[in-house]
Design an enzyme around this catalytic site. Sequence first.
Site, short mmCIF file in Angstrom:
data_model
loop_
_atom_site.label_atom_id
_atom_site.label_comp_id
_atom_site.label_asym_id
_atom_site.label_seq_id
_atom_site.Cartn_x
_atom_site.Cartn_y
_atom_site.Cartn_z
N LYS A 70 15.93 37.79 47.29
CA LYS A 70 15.03 37.83 48.44
C LYS A 70 15.73 37.39 49.73
CE LYS A 70 10.45 36.92 46.55
NZ LYS A 70 9.44 35.85 46.48
N VAL A 98 18.70 31.30 46.10
CA VAL A 98 19.24 30.05 45.53
C VAL A 98 19.92 29.29 46.67
CG1 VAL A 98 20.86 29.08 43.85
CG2 VAL A 98 19.55 31.13 43.28
N ALA A 134 32.61 38.19 44.60
CA ALA A 134 32.61 36.79 45.08
C ALA A 134 31.32 36.13 44.57
CB ALA A 134 32.74 36.73 46.60
N HIS A 191 23.97 35.06 42.52
CA HIS A 191 24.18 36.22 41.64
C HIS A 191 23.90 35.86 40.19
CE1 HIS A 191 27.12 37.16 45.00
NE2 HIS A 191 26.40 38.26 44.98
N SER A 234 25.56 32.30 49.90
CA SER A 234 26.00 33.60 50.39
C SER A 234 27.51 33.66 50.18
CB SER A 234 25.69 33.71 51.90
OG SER A 234 26.49 34.71 52.49
N SER A 235 28.00 34.87 49.87
CA SER A 235 29.45 35.00 49.70
C SER A 235 30.16 34.69 51.02
CB SER A 235 29.80 36.42 49.25
OG SER A 235 29.14 36.69 48.03
#
Length: 273
Positions: A145, A173, A29, A34, A182-183
Amino acid sequence: MKIVRTIQALREERGKMEGSVGFVPTMGALHAGHLSLIRRAREENDHVVVSVFVNPTQFLPGEDLEKYPRREEADRLICEKAGVDLLFMPDASAIYHEDEVTLKAPAYLGYILEGHRRPGHFDGVVQVVMKLFGLVQPDFAYFGKKDAQQLRILQKMAEDFFLPVTIVPMETVREEDGLALSSRNVYLSPEERRRALSISKALKRASKMVMAGERSAEAIEAEMREVMRGIDVEYVAIVDRDFRPQERVELKKSIILVAARVGATRLIDNIWL
Ligand code: PAF
């Protein structure tokens, strides 16, 4: 880009690589967070390997293993576009064996905060990352982080087991409005997403307080909780880089961490001062 799913195919492809290997382990995801890890790996290495594996051992019973977002095709496209050389997408049966040797996260670092709320979670993380490191044999491995405690534990794992890998920490990010990527953000309804913004707002407020000279952890935490009063805060913690609680914030030494539930979704975020 090659896609491999078996251990044998991974080993064969890895064997052909000469020069440095940068590795980005993920649970898929994939999002811009990423992508920043992959881009950095691309800049710094001769070869880039990404794994997409929703690791069952780091989910506790009742957590979101079954409904964790799975986006194989989209992930493949993102990796291809980002110049990944090798994408490893194994099944759990390829990774785990019966009655296998297991690793344990550190007794302190692995069982406070996230580890306290999710006991055993970091055992599963170290287990799978050790396996992935064994397979990929990276020179550099890239972690965000945002998962600050995971990052510290994996740095310790590399140190404690004398692994020939350098762990590279990467900045969180955020969306333009501050929400950390976040996924799990896909679970948020528009209204929950709006409420979730109070997490990054609270961290921003904390940072402003510190810049203005405030050093009391208690005062900062109280103010942050006030900003987040519309959501269910699990913890606010002010710790040093080894996750020891601090009564007084120290520049370049403290991390301020938050975990909160917004509706059914659990989110974490932090700032490194
Ligand atoms: O951060 C994650 O996505 C996972 O915990 C990791 C490091 C890929 C291990 O499954």
